[in-house]
Design an enzyme around this catalytic site. Structure first.
Site, PDB file in Angstrom:
ATOM      1  N   HIS A 206       1.066  -7.947   1.278  1.00 20.86           N
ATOM      2  CA  HIS A 206       0.048  -8.108   2.355  1.00 20.86           C
ATOM      3  C   HIS A 206       0.670  -8.520   3.475  1.00 20.86           C
ATOM      4  O   HIS A 206       1.839  -9.027   3.674  1.00 20.86           O
ATOM      5  CB  HIS A 206      -0.899  -9.231   2.120  1.00 20.86           C
TER       6      HIS A 206
ATOM      7  N   CYS B 224      -4.563  -3.800   5.723  1.00 24.29           N
ATOM      8  CA  CYS B 224      -3.672  -4.649   6.505  1.00 24.29           C
ATOM      9  C   CYS B 224      -2.425  -4.011   6.978  1.00 24.29           C
ATOM     10  O   CYS B 224      -2.267  -4.264   8.260  1.00 24.29           O
ATOM     11  CB  CYS B 224      -3.156  -5.611   5.207  1.00 24.29           C
TER      12      CYS B 224
ATOM     13  N   HIS C 164      -5.437 -10.402  11.232  1.00 22.81           N
ATOM     14  CA  HIS C 164      -5.293  -9.175   9.653  1.00 22.81           C
ATOM     15  C   HIS C 164      -6.548  -8.659   9.416  1.00 22.81           C
ATOM     16  O   HIS C 164      -7.515  -8.913   9.754  1.00 22.81           O
ATOM     17  CB  HIS C 164      -4.482 -10.227   8.843  1.00 22.81           C
TER      18      HIS C 164
END
Length: 362
Positions: free
Chosen positions: A324, A276, A336
């Site tokens: 994240h 990520c 993402h």
């Protein structure tokens, strides 16, 4: 793993629960043991999804911990290399000064300048000048000795710093190895969980997919940032209409969108795969504005903006531990790298609990 019978399916669910307990997740709903009635309702599907999400969440936390340890080790490696270069230069300087001081001493005291000065004092017409030259020579010698001693002190200090840096690097490498080991253990559990998920019967798999679609729709309605009406601005092919973002933000979004379909791989920063924060850091580096590598460092080091002011190119940080990150693309959407087993994709910006928004390049 093929879960084609009722008993096999139940054993699969029991295994999921065991996996969750094994990595100290919060316990989810209990599932029937072999021989017990199979509930086969939406509650059981919700439980399976929650347990799998928990495993993937644990993996992402471990991934970011490894990334942070890796970044620290890389920075320390560069620092150690720089210290070693400085130490080598200082050692060469000390050796040169030592040779120069020895040569000067031999010249002065073995028939060189000081001897000729004595003759000038006895026979010359300008004894004052000879004395002045002798004084300057002695001062030069003292200065040379002082510089040499200073360089030796610097060498000793650098030697100590280099050894300390080397020891710190050894500790950082050990930490990195520990984090990598923990991550690999969790990934094995994820592989087991995925095999169980793949073995669900068709009806259960259908319900699981429907549940994910329902969550996606619910997430769309939760977004309260810019573009919450579904319009908003976009960049690089992002969702929604409106104005197109140009400049560095537009380049960053365009880069991220161009990676759609590439797999999530932990610790990866491209070009064939990303995690990520690897995706967001690579995107902004491609835009000419390097940012910190990990999602936690991005949250700590970049300019924070209000959710209602989010614009394409901004980074949305998720979860209270900032583990994240996705890139906002407008229209309540973000791009993402989701998790192991998935590919880079777009998703509603409110798909996960939002910690905040940060803006690179300002």
């Amino acid at each position: 793993m093929n879960v084609s019978t009722g008993g096999g399916r139940l054993r699969g669910r029991a295994t999921v629960a065991a996996l969750v307990c094994a990595i100290t997740l919060i316990p989810g709903p209990s599932y029937a043991a072999p021989g017990d009635p199979d509930p086969r309702d939406d509650t059981s599907i919700e439980g399976i999804r929650a347990e799998l999400d928990g495993l993937y969440r644990e993996a992402e936390v471990a991934t970011e911990a490894y990334n942070a340890a890796d970044e620290k080790a890389k920075k320390q490696e560069k620092r150690l290399a720089s210290l070693r270069k400085d130490l080598a230069r200082t050692e060469d300087r000390v050796d040169d000064l030592h040779d120069l001081a020895g040569a000067a001493a031999r010249t002065q005291y073995r028939g060189g300048h000081l001897a000729s000065t004595g003759i000038q004092l006895l026979l010359g017409d300008h004894p004052d000048q000879a004395l002045d030259e002798a004084s300057q020579a002695r001062q030069a010698m003292r200065g040379l000795v002082n510089v040499s001693e200073t360089q030796q002190t610097v060498r000793a200090e650098l030697d100590g710093q280099t050894e300390a840096a080397a020891e710190e690097l050894r500790e950082l490498k050990k930490t990195r190895a520990d984090k990598a080991g923990a991550k690999e253990k969790i990934e094995k559990k994820i592989a087991e969980a995925e095999s169980i998920e793949a073995g669900l019967e068709e009806e259960e798999a259908r319900r699981l997919a429907a549940l994910e679609r329902q969550r996606t729709e619910e997430a769309k309605s939760k977004w309260r940032g810019s573009g919450s009406d579904g319009g908003g601005s976009s960049a690089g092919g992002g969702s929604g209409g409106g104005t197109t973002v140009s400049g560095a933000a537009g380049k960053a979004v365009g880069f991220a969108m161009a990676q759609i379909g590439k797999p999530y791989v932990w610790g990866a920063v491209g070009p064939s795969s990303y995690d990520c924060s690897g995706l967001t850091s690579a995107a902004w580096a491609a835009a000419g504005h390097p940012i910190p590598r990990t999602s936690q460092a991005q949250w700590q080091g970049l300019t924070r903006v209000g959710l209602s002011s989010a614009r394409p190119g901004d980074l949305i940080i998720y979860y209270n531990d900032a583990t994240h990150v996705g890139m906002y693309i407008g229209g309540g959407q973000m791009v993402h790298a989701p998790r192991p087993g998935r590919s880079i994709t777009t998703a509603p910006a409110a798909s996960m609990p939002i910690l905040g928004v940060v803006r690179p390049g300002v």
